[in-house]
Design an enzyme around this catalytic site. Structure first.
Site, PDB file in Angstrom:
ATOM      1  N   HIS A 133      -8.869 -10.388  18.098  1.00  0.00           N
ATOM      2  CA  HIS A 133      -9.177 -11.038  16.812  1.00  0.00           C
ATOM      3  C   HIS A 133      -8.845 -10.080  15.655  1.00  0.00           C
ATOM      4  CE1 HIS A 133     -11.445 -12.791  13.470  1.00  0.00           C
ATOM      5  NE2 HIS A 133     -12.134 -11.667  13.373  1.00  0.00           N
ATOM      6  N   ASP A 157      18.003 -12.084  -5.011  1.00  0.00           N
ATOM      7  CA  ASP A 157      17.434 -12.125  -3.653  1.00  0.00           C
ATOM      8  C   ASP A 157      16.878 -10.743  -3.343  1.00  0.00           C
ATOM      9  OD1 ASP A 157      16.905 -12.645  -0.858  1.00  0.00           O
ATOM     10  OD2 ASP A 157      18.395 -14.237  -0.950  1.00  0.00           O
ATOM     11  N   TRP A 206     -10.125  -3.004  17.815  1.00  0.00           N
ATOM     12  CA  TRP A 206      -8.793  -2.966  17.181  1.00  0.00           C
ATOM     13  C   TRP A 206      -8.375  -1.537  16.863  1.00  0.00           C
ATOM     14  CZ3 TRP A 206      -6.758  -1.572  12.338  1.00  0.00           C
ATOM     15  CH2 TRP A 206      -7.678  -1.117  11.396  1.00  0.00           C
ATOM     16  N   SER A 216       8.635  -3.758  11.771  1.00  0.00           N
ATOM     17  CA  SER A 216       8.842  -4.877  10.847  1.00  0.00           C
ATOM     18  C   SER A 216       8.304  -4.526   9.461  1.00  0.00           C
ATOM     19  CB  SER A 216       8.137  -6.122  11.401  1.00  0.00           C
ATOM     20  OG  SER A 216       8.004  -7.104  10.413  1.00  0.00           O
ATOM     21  N   SER A 217       7.110  -3.931   9.434  1.00  0.00           N
ATOM     22  CA  SER A 217       6.502  -3.579   8.144  1.00  0.00           C
ATOM     23  C   SER A 217       7.331  -2.536   7.409  1.00  0.00           C
ATOM     24  CB  SER A 217       5.092  -3.019   8.349  1.00  0.00           C
ATOM     25  OG  SER A 217       4.245  -4.021   8.801  1.00  0.00           O
ATOM     26  N   HIS A 229      -7.398   3.737   6.848  1.00  0.00           N
ATOM     27  CA  HIS A 229      -7.990   3.468   5.547  1.00  0.00           C
ATOM     28  C   HIS A 229      -6.955   3.036   4.513  1.00  0.00           C
ATOM     29  CE1 HIS A 229     -11.438   2.957   3.114  1.00  0.00           C
ATOM     30  NE2 HIS A 229     -10.704   3.371   2.109  1.00  0.00           N
ATOM     31  N   GLU A 268      -4.538   1.397   5.211  1.00  0.00           N
ATOM     32  CA  GLU A 268      -4.248   0.033   5.662  1.00  0.00           C
ATOM     33  C   GLU A 268      -5.149  -0.980   4.950  1.00  0.00           C
ATOM     34  OE1 GLU A 268      -2.037  -1.375   7.433  1.00  0.00           O
ATOM     35  OE2 GLU A 268      -2.924  -3.298   7.992  1.00  0.00           O
ATOM     36  N   TYR A 288      -6.136  -0.792   1.959  1.00  0.00           N
ATOM     37  CA  TYR A 288      -5.557  -1.016   0.634  1.00  0.00           C
ATOM     38  C   TYR A 288      -4.218  -1.720   0.722  1.00  0.00           C
ATOM     39  CZ  TYR A 288      -9.515   1.577  -0.746  1.00  0.00           C
ATOM     40  OH  TYR A 288     -10.822   1.946  -0.907  1.00  0.00           O
ATOM     41  N   SER A 312      -4.537 -10.592 -10.527  1.00  0.00           N
ATOM     42  CA  SER A 312      -4.125 -10.145 -11.865  1.00  0.00           C
ATOM     43  C   SER A 312      -3.070 -11.061 -12.471  1.00  0.00           C
ATOM     44  CB  SER A 312      -3.557  -8.713 -11.796  1.00  0.00           C
ATOM     45  OG  SER A 312      -4.520  -7.843 -11.278  1.00  0.00           O
ATOM     46  N   HIS A 338     -14.562   8.954   6.380  1.00  0.00           N
ATOM     47  CA  HIS A 338     -15.834   8.243   6.177  1.00  0.00           C
ATOM     48  C   HIS A 338     -16.046   7.183   7.254  1.00  0.00           C
ATOM     49  CE1 HIS A 338     -13.733   5.227   3.239  1.00  0.00           C
ATOM     50  NE2 HIS A 338     -13.826   4.677   4.421  1.00  0.00           N
ATOM     51  N   HIS A 339     -14.997   6.909   8.033  1.00  0.00           N
ATOM     52  CA  HIS A 339     -15.154   6.005   9.187  1.00  0.00           C
ATOM     53  C   HIS A 339     -15.732   6.747  10.386  1.00  0.00           C
ATOM     54  CE1 HIS A 339     -12.823   2.671   7.390  1.00  0.00           C
ATOM     55  NE2 HIS A 339     -12.146   3.640   6.804  1.00  0.00           N
ATOM     56  N   THR A 367     -11.306   1.168  -8.964  1.00  0.00           N
ATOM     57  CA  THR A 367     -11.605  -0.217  -8.590  1.00  0.00           C
ATOM     58  C   THR A 367     -12.460  -0.864  -9.678  1.00  0.00           C
ATOM     59  OG1 THR A 367     -11.617   0.544  -6.306  1.00  0.00           O
ATOM     60  CG2 THR A 367     -12.429  -1.675  -6.706  1.00  0.00           C
ATOM     61  N   LYS A 414     -10.421  -2.026 -12.517  1.00  0.00           N
ATOM     62  CA  LYS A 414      -9.770  -3.317 -12.259  1.00  0.00           C
ATOM     63  C   LYS A 414     -10.734  -4.477 -12.497  1.00  0.00           C
ATOM     64  CE  LYS A 414      -5.991  -2.240  -9.231  1.00  0.00           C
ATOM     65  NZ  LYS A 414      -5.083  -3.100  -9.974  1.00  0.00           N
ATOM     66  N   ARG A 445     -22.663  -3.890  16.525  1.00  0.00           N
ATOM     67  CA  ARG A 445     -21.504  -4.770  16.591  1.00  0.00           C
ATOM     68  C   ARG A 445     -20.903  -4.714  17.995  1.00  0.00           C
ATOM     69  NH1 ARG A 445     -16.862  -1.356  13.272  1.00  0.00           N
ATOM     70  NH2 ARG A 445     -15.591  -3.162  13.793  1.00  0.00           N
TER      71      ARG A 445
END
Lengths: 529, 78
Positions: free
Chosen positions: A81, A110, A146, A173-174, A257, A259, A261, A272, A306-307, A332, A335, A454
């Protein structure tokens, strides 16, 4: 940015240009609009697949005890998931928006590399099949979460190999997509379209693409080492051979991390774009938004640990990562302030895109606040791996990325299809999504604070009530997404014809084109003044 | 922002120049990705992998800072 007059001259020249039809159009296409459409439909299919897994998880958690699935399969569902939603749904959706919008917003004909663009997309279905196909492999899909932490990922069956290859393919791909986007933005802007005149959506994607170039190779490198640990006798992360499993966590979160963002910055760009259009005011603090986006991107590389506050790092390290994480709240906050200031005294109307954008601000801010709570080391340690964390990141990624993408879909659908969506249906989609989202994820804060871990298929009976509420909310949220499908299909089939610029406050270049946008646009570049 | 159709350039010259610039940009970006991919693996073979990864991390942050800074600075010239 000042507003543009309607000027349909640019892009009209090839409105009736010939292009291939049938299935080959989609397989062979190098057109950015076709590829954008492919990305968006692919991500929706993956979203449904990942959503079905989420609903199975919530059905199992509806009451304590084991009802529907075995614990091992539950863990597999949790793992796939997460992977499907991140790599299959959110990231490709963002790339789909970039494909459709970036060339039109900068006045380019293009993307820079059409064939590469085609390849970037067509790698994804194979990666998706590998991920989903891992359920059929001996031992089933990976069940390490994950994050693919060793030692579980070193010891897992063939499904892990399929996942590692899928991650490699999606990473390639990315990277290809990012190279294309950066090159397009840097080299193919219309005359007069300076960087600081670019729409914020383009800016956020430019910075996101840099993030991707920087971190996807790191993920690819780390899963490659995982693969060699599994099959070639190395011991990078295998403690049995002298490796260090915690090292994998450091390397993974150095990718992981930023990722976050990568998934949220394009959403910032969409919001925006949408808010000024429906507030009928220019974006407040454009330059500060650009600098805030760049600051967030750079800071995202300094906060990964921090993870991992619970792995036993020194107090100095904990303090550094705690304060660095809190620092991200500053750009942040800039924004969020600017979005609110844009709305302040604006002539606002509340069509579906605006509702989703406002919903995004409200819910993303809540997710941001719980992120600040989790940044505090002594608070994080008891909350680590509890449902509080699950609530936090779903507020950021579902109510953040996903709601912004919904806003973007309703905002640009008239330009993409040439037809208006059903406003009533769109508003139903928003309100049901908003309400059921909160019913699903808000109680998870309580569960986490009460100590529910979890990734467990069973739980103590004291957690039952909020789990029942969350499961009911999850099914409501899942069903709400069918309204999006119905709204989009209804628009394509029978929507009222859309004007070239259906939104009064929309002032970016794509709205100078007729609706639907012609197959080839801006072959003669517009001059932006 | 105002939009007009620009004076058409000679398409061949424009296309060739743009293609060369695109290839140059893509090659640089691809080489950066390759260095990061190899770097994270090679760092593990260093006597002090933590330091090696730290250097790589700083290189990545530096790369981001320089590229974004250059792009923002270039607007003055445009």
């Amino acid at each position: 940015m000042s507003s543009i007059p309607h000027d349909h001259a640019a892009g009209h020249e090839h409105e009736h240009a010939h292009h291939p039809g049938g299935i080959m159009r989609w397989i062979m296409t190098t057109n950015h609009k076709d590829i954008g459409t492919l990305y968006l439909w692919f991500s929706f299919i993956m979203f449904i697949a990942g959503g079905i897994m989420a609903l199975t998880i919530r059905a199992e958690l509806f009451q304590p005890g084991l009802q529907l699935v075995e614990p091992e399969f539950f863990n597999q569902l949790n793992t796939v998931h997460g992977l499907i939603m991140i790599f299959g749904a959110i990231m490709p959706a963002a790339v789909g928006f970039a494909n459709w919008q970036v060339p039109m917003m900068i006045g380019a004909p293009d993307m820079a590399f059409g064939r590469l663009n085609n390849w970037s997309f067509w790698l994804l279905p194979f990666a998706g099949l590998l991920l989903l196909g891992s359920f059929l492999s001996p031992g089933g899909a990976p069940s390490a979460g994950w994050t693919l932490y060793p030692p579980l990922s070193v010891q897992a069956g063939m499904g892990m190999d399929m996942t590692i290859f899928a991650v490699h393919i999606m990473g390639a791909s990315s990277i290809m997509g990012s190279i294309n986007i950066i090159t397009t933005i840097l080299n193919m802007r219309a005359p007069g379209m300076t960087l600081m005149k670019m729409p914020l959506f383009v800016w956020t994607w430019l910075i996101t693409a840099y993030l991707l170039i920087a971190v996807m190779p790191v993920l690819a490198g780390s899963v490659t080492m995982l693969l060699t640990d599994r099959h070639f006798g190395t011991s990078f992360f295998n403690a049995a051979g002298g490796g260090d499993p915690v090292l994998f966590q450091h390397v993974f979160w150095f990718f992981g991390h930023p990722e976050v963002y990568i998934m949220i910055l394009p959403a910032f760009g969409i919001v925006s774009t949408v808010i000024p259009a429906f507030a009928r005011k220019p974006l407040f603090g454009y330059a500060s938004m650009v600098y805030a986006t760049a600051s967030i991107a750079i800071l995202s590389f300094m906060v990964w640990a921090h993870h991992m506050f619970t792995v036993g790092m020194p107090a100095a390290g904990q303090l550094f990562f705690m304060y660095a994480t809190m620092l991200i709240a500053v750009p942040t906050g800039v924004k969020v302030f600017n979005w609110l200031a844009t709305m302040w005294k604006g002539s606002m109307t509340f069509e579906t895109p605006m509702l989703f954008a406002i919903g995004f601000i409200f819910l993303f801010t809540m997710g941001g606040f719980t992120g600040l709570v989790l940044a505090i080391v002594p608070v994080d340690i008891p909350l680590h791996d509890t449902y509080y964390v699950v609530a936090h990141f779903h507020y950021v990624l579902v109510a953040g990325s996903l709601f912004a993408f919904f806003a973007g879909i309703y905002y640009w659908l008239p330009k993409w299809t040439g037809r208006m969506y059903d406003e009533t249906l769109g508003k139903w989609h928003f309100w049901t999504s908003f309400i059921f989202f909160n019913i699903t994820f808000f109680p998870m804060h309580f569960l986490g604070l009460a100590g529910m871990p979890r990734r467990v298929p069973d739980y103590a009976t004291q957690f039952t009530d909020w789990n029942v509420v969350a499961s009911i909310g999850a099914f409501g949220f899942g069903l709400s997404q069918l309204l999006l499908l119905i709204a989009v299909l209804k628009t394509i089939r029978s929507g009222a014809p859309a004007a070239a610029r259906p939104w009064d406050g929309a002032d970016t270049l794509e709205w100078t084109l007729p609706s639907p946008a012609p197959y080839h646009t801006f072959e003669t570049p517009p001059v932006v003044k | 922002m105002t939009s007009h159709a620009a004076e058409p350039m000679r398409p061949d010259a424009r296309t060739a120049r743009r293609r060369a610039a695109n290839l140059r940009t893509a090659t640089i970006l691809l080489s950066i990705a390759a260095v990061f991919f190899c770097g994270i693996i090679v760092a593990q073979y260093s006597d002090t992998p933590a330091v090696a990864i730290g250097i790589l991390g700083l290189a990545i942050i530096g790369f981001l800072g320089v590229t974004i800074g250059r792009n923002v600075g270039r607007r003055e010239r445009q």
